[in-house]
Design a protein around this motif. Structure first.
Motif, PDB file in Angstrom:
ATOM      1  N   ILE A   9       0.838  -1.206   0.000  1.00 39.95           N
ATOM      2  CA  ILE A   9       0.000   0.000   0.000  1.00 39.95           C
ATOM      3  C   ILE A   9       0.872   1.254   0.000  1.00 39.95           C
ATOM      4  O   ILE A   9       0.638   2.198  -0.768  1.00 39.95           O
ATOM      5  N   LEU A  10       1.895   1.267   0.858  1.00 43.01           N
ATOM      6  CA  LEU A  10       2.799   2.422   0.905  1.00 43.01           C
ATOM      7  C   LEU A  10       3.543   2.589  -0.420  1.00 43.01           C
ATOM      8  O   LEU A  10       3.701   3.709  -0.924  1.00 43.01           O
ATOM      9  N   PHE A  12       2.573   1.560  -3.400  1.00 43.67           N
ATOM     10  CA  PHE A  12       1.624   1.983  -4.436  1.00 43.67           C
ATOM     11  C   PHE A  12       1.313   3.473  -4.312  1.00 43.67           C
ATOM     12  O   PHE A  12       1.220   4.186  -5.319  1.00 43.67           O
ATOM     13  N   ALA A  13       1.165   3.958  -3.071  1.00 46.39           N
ATOM     14  CA  ALA A  13       0.891   5.380  -2.855  1.00 46.39           C
ATOM     15  C   ALA A  13       2.042   6.239  -3.378  1.00 46.39           C
ATOM     16  O   ALA A  13       1.824   7.278  -4.013  1.00 46.39           O
ATOM     17  N   ALA A  14       3.275   5.789  -3.128  1.00 44.60           N
ATOM     18  CA  ALA A  14       4.445   6.539  -3.600  1.00 44.60           C
ATOM     19  C   ALA A  14       4.499   6.567  -5.128  1.00 44.60           C
ATOM     20  O   ALA A  14       4.813   7.597  -5.731  1.00 44.60           O
ATOM     21  N   LEU A  16       1.906   6.209  -7.251  1.00 43.48           N
ATOM     22  CA  LEU A  16       0.778   6.994  -7.765  1.00 43.48           C
ATOM     23  C   LEU A  16       1.049   8.491  -7.654  1.00 43.48           C
ATOM     24  O   LEU A  16       0.846   9.248  -8.616  1.00 43.48           O
ATOM     25  N   LEU A  17       1.537   8.918  -6.504  1.00 45.97           N
ATOM     26  CA  LEU A  17       1.834  10.340  -6.320  1.00 45.97           C
ATOM     27  C   LEU A  17       3.000  10.777  -7.201  1.00 45.97           C
ATOM     28  O   LEU A  17       3.019  11.903  -7.711  1.00 45.97           O
ATOM     29  N   LEU A  48       2.902  15.797  -0.874  1.00 47.93           N
ATOM     30  CA  LEU A  48       2.380  14.457  -0.590  1.00 47.93           C
ATOM     31  C   LEU A  48       3.339  13.374  -1.070  1.00 47.93           C
ATOM     32  O   LEU A  48       3.516  12.344  -0.402  1.00 47.93           O
ATOM     33  N   TRP A  49       3.955  13.601  -2.234  1.00 44.27           N
ATOM     34  CA  TRP A  49       4.920  12.615  -2.730  1.00 44.27           C
ATOM     35  C   TRP A  49       6.116  12.514  -1.789  1.00 44.27           C
ATOM     36  O   TRP A  49       6.598  11.423  -1.484  1.00 44.27           O
ATOM     37  N   SER A  52       5.053  10.514   1.206  1.00 40.01           N
ATOM     38  CA  SER A  52       4.951   9.076   0.911  1.00 40.01           C
ATOM     39  C   SER A  52       6.334   8.440   0.792  1.00 40.01           C
ATOM     40  O   SER A  52       6.542   7.300   1.228  1.00 40.01           O
ATOM     41  N   SER A  69       9.046  -0.335  -6.357  1.00 38.97           N
ATOM     42  CA  SER A  69       8.050   0.728  -6.531  1.00 38.97           C
ATOM     43  C   SER A  69       8.704   2.012  -7.029  1.00 38.97           C
ATOM     44  O   SER A  69       8.140   2.727  -7.868  1.00 38.97           O
ATOM     45  N   THR A  73       8.184   4.049 -10.597  1.00 39.48           N
ATOM     46  CA  THR A  73       7.960   5.497 -10.711  1.00 39.48           C
ATOM     47  C   THR A  73       8.872   6.103 -11.767  1.00 39.48           C
ATOM     48  O   THR A  73       8.449   6.957 -12.555  1.00 39.48           O
TER      49      THR A  73
END
Length: 290
Positions: A9-10, A12-14, A16-17, A48-49, A52, A69, A73
């Protein structure tokens, strides 16, 4: 929830941002015309990035997820920016190295602390990553259409500045002008039509009937400056990229504390929600004695 799922989850958040941040950079350097709201949204995105990434560097222990991840990116970066693949690849490698070094510094700082001080932990690794990211942003700027426009920029002295500089010389110039005229006289009173025509042809300037001698002199000075600086205009984009680097570097002195502060607040929320926790470990260390 299992630890592996939390790390995914962490990660994926990184990712996406990070993708949204690449899109924002693309919009800034290739489209432009941003409103104040767009700039605010972009600032929030990068904040936010950064948060994360701070959480990922500290909490994701599975290297495959952490580095996988981040590499994902970087791959998305190539979707938005691919005009100069060789130079962008170098920039991405530098960014990955900055991320790798930042992670290791954060982990080493965490290991040596007895009571965790998150400010010191993140402060050890985040600045070097930010420097690498700023280098990549400057690289994007250097190869963007906006910098291409700078190559054709015409240098023009502000008229007020010119008037201030020329004022002490007006009497000296007046002595060399036809009797009864000065720099404020109409140009057709100072020059003949043949002289005006030669000036227009030789210096590529337009002289109107309403122009004064000072107007013509102003245009001639600007022409001479641009004509002399022509060979050096190719260095303007490089200079602008360097200026952007230092501007962003100065901005990072404000950005990094904000990222760390909000990362700490979110980490507290994660601990309160049982998503993460602080554990006390007993570590064996080597000592040497007589």
């Amino acid at each position: 929830m299992q630890k592996l799922y939390k790390e995914i989850i962490l990660g994926f958040a990184a990712v996406l941002l990070g993708v949204f941040c690449w899109y924002f950079l693309r919009y800034v350097f290739y489209i432009g015309n941003l409103t104040t709201g767009c700039w605010i949204a972009g600032g929030i995105l990068f904040l936010l990035w950064g948060i994360s990434l701070c959480l990922a560097m500290l909490l994701i222990r599975t290297k495959a997820i952490l580095y996988g991840s981040f590499i994902l990116t970087l791959i998305f970066f190539g979707i938005f920016f691919n005009s100069e693949p060789f130079y962008y690849l170098i920039g991405l490698i530098i960014l990955f190295i900055g991320f790798f070094v930042g992670v290791n510094r954060i982990r080493r700082e965490e290991e040596v602390q007895v009571n965790l001080n998150f400010w010191h932990i993140w402060k050890r690794g985040l600045p070097i990553f930010m420097t690498a990211l700023i280098l990549l942003i400057c690289l994007v700027y250097y190869f963007s259409p906006r910098i291409e426009q700078a190559r054709g920029i015409e240098i023009k002295i502000p008229r007020n500045d010119f008037n201030i500089v020329i004022r002490p010389l007006e009497n000296l110039i007046k002595e060399r002008l036809p009797e009864g005229t000065d720099l404020n006289s109409p140009v057709d009173k100072i020059l003949t039509q043949q002289q005006i025509k030669e000036l227009e042809e030789n210096y590529k300037i337009k002289i109107n009937e309403t122009d004064t001698g000072k107007d013509v002199l102003y245009n001639l000075v600007n022409f001479q400056i641009n004509n002399t600086s022509g060979p050096y205009k190719r260095f303007i984009p490089f200079g602008l990229a360097i200026a952007l680097f230092f501007a962003l570097k100065i901005l990072s002195f404000v950005y990094i504390p904000f990222v760390i502060l909000f990362s700490w607040l979110i980490l507290r929320l994660l601990m309160a929600s049982k998503f993460s926790k602080i554990e006390t470990e007993t570590k064996e260390v080597e000592t040497i004695k007589l």
